[in-house]
Enzyme design. Structure first.
Site, PDB file in Angstrom:
ATOM      1  N   GLY A  84       0.765  -1.266   0.017  1.00 63.14           N
ATOM      2  CA  GLY A  84      -0.233  -0.035  -0.081  1.00 63.14           C
ATOM      3  C   GLY A  84       0.779   1.365  -0.049  1.00 63.14           C
ATOM      4  O   GLY A  84       1.900   1.377   0.657  1.00 63.14           O
TER       5      GLY A  84
ATOM      6  N   ASP B  97       7.840   4.852  -3.355  1.00 60.22           N
ATOM      7  CA  ASP B  97       7.646   5.264  -2.130  1.00 60.22           C
ATOM      8  C   ASP B  97       8.907   5.195  -1.180  1.00 60.22           C
ATOM      9  O   ASP B  97       8.601   5.981  -0.208  1.00 60.22           O
ATOM     10  CB  ASP B  97       6.501   4.138  -1.469  1.00 60.22           C
ATOM     11  CG  ASP B  97       5.280   4.072  -2.308  1.00 60.22           C
ATOM     12  OD1 ASP B  97       4.819   5.072  -2.742  1.00 60.22           O
ATOM     13  OD2 ASP B  97       4.837   3.012  -2.483  1.00 60.22           O
TER      14      ASP B  97
END
Length: 294
Positions: free
Chosen positions: A39, A245
């Site tokens: 995620g 990320d």
């Protein structure tokens, strides 16, 4: 220690490793399958925590085995999960194929993430207490806008990763300090494939932008200044999942420590380069000692 609030998604990544990604209507035989906590929100939180940040995760997981595993992984990394709520139903999942060149294709099923439509008093207080807020677009846009507004009201520096890319309302961009799209997202948002042209357009809406360019590095630009292209370390990638990320989470820690942009970008680029040399997203993110030694 830099205080970082992450308002974002928590997914279980279901990763298939294949020689090449299948075309539409085609079946290919893979060589390996893994489940990896992921995620975009949780990935950025993990990267920031490993880089030395004090991180609070705001979002939701499902009332399933994946949810329990996702929460435990974040807590093991030292991330505060008091505001990571448990929603009825399944956790979010990301279905990922990774080919032999390290490139990936991803389908995200929001699950519990889709229940985060607004912020309560506790979430707003956590945002206000942070040094930086990290946002992405895997939660409902209403919550993302509310988080950005709360951060702006308290002078908290806000970094937005516009992924999955979608049209961004002024009420969000007006409260973003640093926009960090990849080159494809920058093109979609600006209408220009050239990163320099895209940056020029997007700087009309945000004060600073970093466009990540994969193996070509990244382009930094700020209003009133000349764009700067920062090269990426030369490495052999085996899996690019989570690299963006990793860059953002590590960059946030460096900026929170007051490092100049050039130094912060170089440090974050080193972290991303270490990430792509291992399989998985959160599992491949380097620790501060590894980044400093690279």
């Amino acid at each position: 220690m830099t205080g970082i609030a992450v308002l974002g998604s928590t997914n279980m990544d279901l990763v298939a490793y294949v020689p090449r990604a299948p075309a539409l209507g085609e079946t290919v035989t893979g060589r390996e399958f893994r489940t990896v906590p992921g995620g975009k929100g949780a990935n950025q939180a993990m990267a920031a925590a490993r880089a030395g940040g004090e991180v609070v995760m705001i979002g939701a997981v499902g009332a399933d085995a994946f949810g329990a595993e996702l929460r435990a992984g974040l807590e093991h990394a030292g991330i505060d999960t008091d505001l990571l709520h448990t929603a009825d139903g399944p956790s979010g999942t990301a279905h990922i194929t990774v080919d032999d060149e390290g490139a990936n294709a991803i389908v995200v099923i929001p699950g519990a993430n889709g229940t985060v439509t607004s912020l309560g008093a506790g979430e707003i207080a956590a945002v206000a207490a942070a040094d930086l807020l990290l946002l992405q677009l895997e939660l409902p846009l209403s919550a993302v806008v509310e988080g950005a507004r709360a951060a702006h009201a308290q002078g908290v520096r806000t970094l937005l990763t516009p992924s999955p890319v979608q049209p961004l309302p002024d009420e969000l961009l007006d409260h973003v300090d640093l926009l960090i799209p990849n080159e494809h997202e920058a093109a979609a948002l600006s209408g220009y494939d050239d990163p320099h042209a895209a940056a020029e357009i997007l700087l009309r809406q945000v004060p600073e932008i970093i466009i990540t360019l994969g193996s070509k590095g990244c382009l930094y630009a700020a209003r009133g200044g000349e764009p700067v292209l920062f090269p990426a370390p030369e490495v052999t990638a085996v899996d690019t999942t989570g690299a963006g990320d990793t860059f953002v989470g590590t960059l946030a820690v460096a900026l929170g420590e007051g490092r100049p942009v050039a130094e912060a970008v170089a440090w974050a680029s080193s972290a991303a380069a270490l990430c792509v040399q291992k399989h998985g997203a959160s599992t491949s993110m380097p620790f501060r000692s590894e980044i400093d030694a690279s």
